[in-house]
Design an enzyme around this catalytic site. Structure first.
Site, PDB file in Angstrom:
ATOM      1  N   HIS A 414       1.276  -0.909  -0.297  1.00  6.60           N
ATOM      2  CA  HIS A 414      -0.017   0.129  -0.683  1.00  6.60           C
ATOM      3  C   HIS A 414       0.670   1.562   0.021  1.00  6.60           C
ATOM      4  O   HIS A 414       2.033   1.027   0.191  1.00  6.60           O
ATOM      5  CB  HIS A 414      -0.933  -0.241   1.322  1.00  6.60           C
ATOM      6  CG  HIS A 414       0.002  -0.173   2.392  1.00  6.60           C
ATOM      7  ND1 HIS A 414       0.330   1.261   2.796  1.00  6.60           N
ATOM      8  CD2 HIS A 414       0.258  -0.754   3.287  1.00  6.60           C
ATOM      9  CE1 HIS A 414       0.191   0.537   4.430  1.00  6.60           C
ATOM     10  NE2 HIS A 414       0.339  -0.008   4.120  1.00  6.60           N
ATOM     11  N   CYS A 430       3.573  -4.754   6.802  1.00  3.09           N
ATOM     12  CA  CYS A 430       3.260  -4.246   4.902  1.00  3.09           C
ATOM     13  C   CYS A 430       4.164  -4.073   4.458  1.00  3.09           C
ATOM     14  O   CYS A 430       5.568  -3.109   4.780  1.00  3.09           O
ATOM     15  CB  CYS A 430       2.276  -3.476   5.269  1.00  3.09           C
ATOM     16  SG  CYS A 430       0.117  -3.754   5.754  1.00  3.09           S
TER      17      CYS A 430
END
Length: 493
Positions: A414, A430
């Site tokens: 992301h 992440c």
């Protein structure tokens, strides 16, 4: 990296030849050349010549001559002279046989020509008179240069010729008219020294100022592959210098067409896995979240179209046949100038040691991005699938995931508003990209694409960085809702 569709090498590979798509054949197959014509190249000079020899040995001269004449349709080729010679031998053999039959049955000989032969002789006489008029005028036909035109390669002439290939080096940006004039002049000069030879001149673009404008004997056959124009001149049979400009755009567009095809094939594979079969129409791949397998159907680079046809026509765009056996046959370019494209899924490779992400298909890199990873080695290793493609993903905290995200389950790829975290280990697990980078990546990562997270340097061979990838994006894109406001994502962040 070993690709999933090519994990192990088969020991039979060395004895097989890849004809097309998933069709392989052994050269020892007695029907090998017939299958080459049927499935690979209907105009193959070698295949037609070998089949012609087969019929000639059987005594079927009609079929043999047919295939030998098919060889003559492609010029130049190594089998052109041999096919001419074979036709001549068959005609001589047939004439000798007819003579023997005439001596054996003299009562059947006729002293008067049949009406058909008389008509044919009259027509030939008229044609000869017309040719004399054309070539005897003040501006003979042979002085006209044929440009931008593919000339017929077939000929009824059956005597042998010897090819003399040359290469002419051309400066970049030279106009076509200047190239035509130079080739025409050079062909005439070479023919003075070799009047019985078939002159072939391949024009090649050269950046070397010392070689530009020079013409040399062709010693490297590889140069013919980069030729932008070819001239042919055989003064013994034809006074015209024939000039043909070649398609130089093919090599530039072929990789982009391959990427476009494999982008859609990757999405089709994921859709088939999720729904038990491929969609009846490609529109099913272009839906609102969570069924947004793709954001658009890419342009086919050679033709600049993303239209969809049910069968191959060569008119541009793509062919989609949902009943086909595999992704390669299910979706492919509707362009005669594009070779068969193998299925090489679009996927992401991540190198934790180098903080690098690559979007890859086959031997090509679509995007190469620097990334941020989880603190204390929290980013897991392994293989993951893209489960969610989201614009403006909402988290428990505002702006947790940047402008776009590719969900892999507990973690995601992301965007981030903290660009200082790129190249370092600051996340909770992440993979972070800048908002600009994730937006570039997003439309080229289909739902279901594989993400491989590895600890250190890849063992795969070096890939080629593909340029102009944005040429695949159509000017008009479908309106999709890829920003679900009522869904809260709980990626590690």
């Amino acid at each position: 990296m070993i690709r999933r569709n090519q994990r192990f090498r088969n020991h039979l590979d060395d004895n097989l030849i890849h004809l097309r798509k998933n069709l392989f054949i052994s050269p020892s197959d007695p029907m090998y050349y017939e299958k080459v014509i049927r499935y690979l190249d209907a105009t193959s000079p070698e295949a037609h010549y070998k089949i012609g020899q087969k019929f000639q040995r059987r005594g079927n001269f009609k079929r043999a001559i047919f295939h030998y004449k098919e060889v003559l349709r492609t010029y130049p080729s190594p089998f052109y002279s041999a096919a001419n010679r074979a036709i001549r031998d068959i005609e001589e053999e047939k004439a000798a046989h007819a003579m023997n039959m005439q001596h054996a049955f003299p009562e059947e000989a006729k002293g008067i020509l049949p009406p058909f032969m008389k008509t044919l002789l009259i027509v030939l006489l008229v044609l000869n008179l017309l040719l004399i008029v054309l070539f005897a005028g003040s501006n003979p036909l042979y002085k006209t240069i044929s440009t931008m035109k593919v000339w017929g390669a077939g000929s009824d002439i059956t005597y042998e010729t010897v090819d003399a290939p040359f290469v002419m080096y051309i400066a970049p940006e030279t106009e076509n008219k200047a190239i035509e004039t130079a080739l025409h002049k050079q062909a005439l000069e070479l023919a003075k020294e070799m009047p019985q030879t078939n002159i072939l001149i391949y024009g090649v673009i050269s950046q070397d100022n010392t070689s530009q404008g020079k013409t040399m004997l062709l010693r490297d056959e590889e140069l013919t592959k980069s030729a932008v124009v070819v001239a042919e001149y055989h003064p013994a049979t034809d006074e015209a210098v024939k000039i043909r400009f070649l398609n130089t755009e093919f090599g530039k567009h072929q990789p982009l067409s391959a990427i476009g095809a494999n982008l859609v094939r990757t999405a089709l594979t994921a859709y088939t896995k999720d729904h038990g079969g491929p969609p009846a129409r490609l529109d099913a791949l272009l839906q609102d979240f969570p069924n947004n397998y793709l954001s658009f159907i890419p342009l086919e680079a050679t033709t600049g179209s993303n239209g969809i046809s049910e069968a191959f026509t060569g008119d541009g765009g793509w062919v989609y046949t949902p009943d086909a056996a595999n992704p390669s046959q299910m979706f492919y370019p509707n362009s005669a100038g594009v070779q068969d494209i193998p299925y090489e899924p679009v996927h992401i490779e991540i190198n934790k040691k180098e903080h690098q992400l690559k979007l890859v298909s086959g031997d090509y890199i679509l995007w190469d991005k620097e990334i941020g990873l989880g603190a204390n080695d929290r980013t897991p290793l392994g293989q993951f699938l893209v489960k969610d493609r989201v614009q403006n993903p909402q988290g428990s905290r505002t702006q947790s995931y940047g402008e776009a995200g590719l969900g892999l389950g507990a973690i995601a790829l992301h965007g981030t508003y903290d660009e200082s975290s790129i190249g370092s280990d600051k996340s909770l697990g992440c993979v972070r990209l800048t908002n600009g980078d994730v937006q570039q990546l997003f439309p080229f990562v289909p739902k279901g694409a594989e993400v491989q997270i590895q600890a250190s340097t890849w063992a795969a061979p070096s890939h080629e960085q593909l340029k102009n990838i944005n040429l695949l994006i159509p000017a008009s894109r479908p309106t999709l809702d890829e920003s679900p406001e009522d869904v809260i994502f709980h990626w590690l962040g």
